[in-house]
Design a protein around this motif. Structure first.
Motif, mmCIF file in Angstrom:
data_model
loop_
_atom_site.group_PDB
_atom_site.id
_atom_site.type_symbol
_atom_site.label_atom_id
_atom_site.label_comp_id
_atom_site.label_asym_id
_atom_site.label_seq_id
_atom_site.Cartn_x
_atom_site.Cartn_y
_atom_site.Cartn_z
ATOM 1 N N LEU A 130 0.835 -1.201 0.000
ATOM 2 C CA LEU A 130 0.000 0.000 0.000
ATOM 3 C C LEU A 130 0.875 1.258 0.000
ATOM 4 O O LEU A 130 0.607 2.210 -0.748
ATOM 5 N N ALA A 151 -4.084 7.131 -6.443
ATOM 6 C CA ALA A 151 -3.819 5.794 -5.902
ATOM 7 C C ALA A 151 -4.676 5.532 -4.672
ATOM 8 O O ALA A 151 -5.240 4.443 -4.515
ATOM 9 N N ILE A 154 -8.227 4.805 -5.785
ATOM 10 C CA ILE A 154 -8.389 3.472 -6.374
ATOM 11 C C ILE A 154 -8.341 2.407 -5.280
ATOM 12 O O ILE A 154 -9.153 1.479 -5.256
ATOM 13 N N PHE A 155 -7.391 2.572 -4.348
ATOM 14 C CA PHE A 155 -7.286 1.597 -3.252
ATOM 15 C C PHE A 155 -8.585 1.541 -2.457
ATOM 16 O O PHE A 155 -9.126 0.465 -2.204
ATOM 17 N N ALA A 158 -11.336 -0.121 -4.431
ATOM 18 C CA ALA A 158 -11.123 -1.570 -4.536
ATOM 19 C C ALA A 158 -11.427 -2.261 -3.208
ATOM 20 O O ALA A 158 -12.086 -3.302 -3.166
ATOM 21 N N PHE A 159 -10.959 -1.662 -2.126
ATOM 22 C CA PHE A 159 -11.165 -2.249 -0.802
ATOM 23 C C PHE A 159 -12.659 -2.308 -0.477
ATOM 24 O O PHE A 159 -13.172 -3.322 0.000
ATOM 25 N N LEU A 162 -14.380 -5.021 -2.482
ATOM 26 C CA LEU A 162 -14.038 -6.346 -1.948
ATOM 27 C C LEU A 162 -14.820 -6.675 -0.679
ATOM 28 O O LEU A 162 -15.341 -7.777 -0.513
ATOM 29 N N ARG A 163 -14.879 -5.694 0.245
ATOM 30 C CA ARG A 163 -15.583 -5.932 1.505
ATOM 31 C C ARG A 163 -17.075 -6.093 1.276
ATOM 32 O O ARG A 163 -17.736 -6.910 1.902
ATOM 33 N N PRO A 169 -11.081 -11.733 -6.907
ATOM 34 C CA PRO A 169 -10.046 -10.690 -6.930
ATOM 35 C C PRO A 169 -9.581 -10.311 -8.338
ATOM 36 O O PRO A 169 -9.172 -9.175 -8.571
ATOM 37 N N VAL A 172 -11.358 -7.325 -9.499
ATOM 38 C CA VAL A 172 -10.931 -6.120 -8.791
ATOM 39 C C VAL A 172 -9.611 -5.618 -9.365
ATOM 40 O O VAL A 172 -9.411 -4.422 -9.581
ATOM 41 N N MET A 173 -8.699 -6.579 -9.646
ATOM 42 C CA MET A 173 -7.400 -6.213 -10.222
ATOM 43 C C MET A 173 -7.590 -5.558 -11.581
ATOM 44 O O MET A 173 -7.015 -4.513 -11.874
ATOM 45 N N SER A 176 -9.093 -2.147 -11.180
ATOM 46 C CA SER A 176 -8.128 -1.172 -10.672
ATOM 47 C C SER A 176 -7.188 -0.723 -11.784
ATOM 48 O O SER A 176 -6.847 0.464 -11.895
ATOM 49 N N GLY A 177 -6.774 -1.670 -12.629
ATOM 50 C CA GLY A 177 -5.900 -1.341 -13.752
ATOM 51 C C GLY A 177 -6.588 -0.378 -14.709
ATOM 52 O O GLY A 177 -6.014 0.642 -15.121
ATOM 53 N N GLY A 180 -6.916 2.972 -13.226
ATOM 54 C CA GLY A 180 -5.608 3.641 -13.261
ATOM 55 C C GLY A 180 -5.375 4.319 -14.596
ATOM 56 O O GLY A 180 -4.977 5.491 -14.650
ATOM 57 N N MET B 114 0.381 3.073 -16.222
ATOM 58 C CA MET B 114 -0.815 3.549 -15.511
ATOM 59 C C MET B 114 -1.634 2.358 -15.021
ATOM 60 O O MET B 114 -2.122 2.349 -13.891
ATOM 61 N N ALA B 115 -1.758 1.346 -15.888
ATOM 62 C CA ALA B 115 -2.537 0.168 -15.496
ATOM 63 C C ALA B 115 -1.857 -0.541 -14.320
ATOM 64 O O ALA B 115 -2.522 -0.939 -13.363
ATOM 65 N N GLY B 118 -2.411 1.322 -11.126
ATOM 66 C CA GLY B 118 -3.762 1.079 -10.637
ATOM 67 C C GLY B 118 -3.884 -0.309 -10.042
ATOM 68 O O GLY B 118 -4.471 -0.508 -8.972
ATOM 69 N N MET B 119 -3.286 -1.294 -10.739
ATOM 70 C CA MET B 119 -3.373 -2.679 -10.262
ATOM 71 C C MET B 119 -2.670 -2.865 -8.928
ATOM 72 O O MET B 119 -3.090 -3.681 -8.111
ATOM 73 N N CYS B 121 -2.627 -0.782 -6.505
ATOM 74 C CA CYS B 121 -3.626 -0.406 -5.494
ATOM 75 C C CYS B 121 -4.599 -1.563 -5.282
ATOM 76 O O CYS B 121 -4.996 -1.863 -4.153
ATOM 77 N N ALA B 124 -2.914 -4.306 -3.226
ATOM 78 C CA ALA B 124 -2.877 -3.915 -1.810
ATOM 79 C C ALA B 124 -4.246 -4.133 -1.171
ATOM 80 O O ALA B 124 -4.351 -4.661 -0.059
ATOM 81 N N ALA B 125 -5.302 -3.758 -1.891
ATOM 82 C CA ALA B 125 -6.655 -3.925 -1.365
ATOM 83 C C ALA B 125 -6.987 -5.406 -1.181
ATOM 84 O O ALA B 125 -7.550 -5.805 -0.160
#
Lengths: 187, 189
Positions: A130, A151, A154-155, A158-159, A162-163, A169, A172-173, A176-177, A180, B114-115, B118-119, B121, B124-125
């Motif tokens: 993180l 960032a 996005i975190f 995503a979190f 997920l919750r 996952p 989610v990945m 997030s990409g 981003g 960029m991807a 983002g990924m 993050c 980490a989540a």
């Protein structure tokens, strides 16, 4: 000798990661970033992202990637074999022992005491990732407000997802990409 | 003999296919293995599969690798275990080798960067989400010792950079001692 070092590093990762891929993560970081100068923290973070997006156990993915970078295809094979050898020996022995002494309270006691340490290890590794995502460096900077707002957003998104919905996952990945690319391109 | 060859081939192909298509590691592959070997092939019974799962999860190493060793060994002995390990390891070995060829070009590409940012993050989540669930199950035990171990391990790792292997060994000793003390208490009353 680079092959021996690769083998021994991933042998230890295979030997001491109990409880699956997330438990292996901090051990991999320890071996390939801290002890050996094989990957930078940024590259390690990339591997974790790539390992999540590709099939197969994280430890095997990391072994292959690090092995190839350090010593080519032979390095990848050596690292992967090193990662798997402890399992082969221990799991077969345990299967035998298990069938004979199913209950074995000492074994259960030891495993019960290791589990909370695993949680701490994985938590610490998650925190490192993180910090890497939000500050672009390994440790907290002197100015904790110098974070990357995109960032963080996005975190948090995503979190929350997920919750709230417990999706696979992989989605989610991917999300997030995509987020981003969109957010960094706009801002 | 023909039948034996057939079993070996199916063991290898089954684990190869499962490994090639399984995203997300051990917790995903075990239910799929159960479906293949218990429901489709009837090579292992339900109860046995549960036992194997428990061993796979509490043994060192990747869970998917452990489970495939156990299944292979159960069905066809050491040779079977060797084949299932190969089947499990080959797909990621090949896929990551190919990915690493393109890694540099990929890394220098602005959009890919960029991807990846983002990924990261997202990773980490995902990891912290798992941590929250696991920490919760530690709290649910309502025992002081696991909480102390969790807190002490975190502080040792985060602030004192203690070697992880030392922590694991210390926990093993504590666990053994705890079992011994509780066993004596149980015997005394």
């Amino acid at each position: 000798m680079i092959f021996l070092e690769l083998f021994w590093s991933f042998f230890q990762i295979g030997l001491f990661s109990i409880g699956g891929g997330y438990a292996a993560m901090p051990l991999i970081q320890n071996q390939v970033v801290d002890i050996h100068p094989w990957l930078s923290m940024a590259q390690f973070a990339d591997i974790m992202a790539i390992a999540e997006m590709t099939p197969g156990p994280i430890a095997i993915n990391a072994a292959t990637f690090v092995g190839i970078r350090v010593a080519g295809l032979a390095g990848a094979v050596v690292a992967t074999v090193g990662c798997v050898v402890p399992s082969c020996g221990i799991v077969m022995a345990l299967a035998y022992v298990y069938h004979r002494f199913r209950g074995l309270s000492v074994v259960q006691g030891i495993l019960a005491a290791m589990r909370p340490a695993m949680v701490a290890m994985i938590g610490s590794a998650g925190l490192s990732l993180l910090i890497m995502a939000v500050y672009g460096q390994r440790n907290l900077p002197d100015d904790p407000l110098s974070f990357d707002g995109v960032a963080v957003a996005i975190f948090l998104a995503a979190f929350f997802v997920l919750r709230r919905w417990k999706p696979n996952p992989i989605w989610v990945m991917a999300g997030s990409g995509a987020l981003g690319v969109i957010l960094y391109a706009i801002l | 003999m023909k039948r034996d060859k057939d079993v070996y081939a199916r063991l290898f192909l089954s684990t190869f296919k499962l490994s090639a298509c399984t995203f997300g590691g051990g917790y995903v592959i075990i239910p799929l293995m159960r479906k293949r070997f218990v429901e489709d092939l009837h090579w292992i019974d339900e109860q046995e599969m549960l036992n194997l799962t428990a061993i796979a999860q509490s043994s060192p190493g990747p869970i998917a690798v452990n489970a495939s060793i156990l299944v292979g060994y159960q069905v066809a002995g050491a040779a079977g275990a060797l084949l299932t390990v190969l089947g499990t390891v080959l797909p990621p070995l090949v896929i990551i080798s190919i990915v690493s060829l393109f890694y540099q070009a990929f890394r220098d590409n602005a959009i890919a960067n960029m991807a990846l940012a983002g990924m990261l993050c997202g990773v980490a989540a995902v990891v912290l989400d798992v941590v929250v669930n696991m920490a919760r199950s530690v709290f649910r035990q309502k025992r002081l010792l696991p909480l102390l171990i969790m807190a002490a391990s975190f502080v040792a790792l985060r602030f004192f950079s203690v070697n992880i292997l030392l922590i694991i060994l210390a926990c093993a000793l504590i666990g053994a001692a705890d079992t011994w003390v509780r066993g004596r208490k149980g015997a005394g009353t």
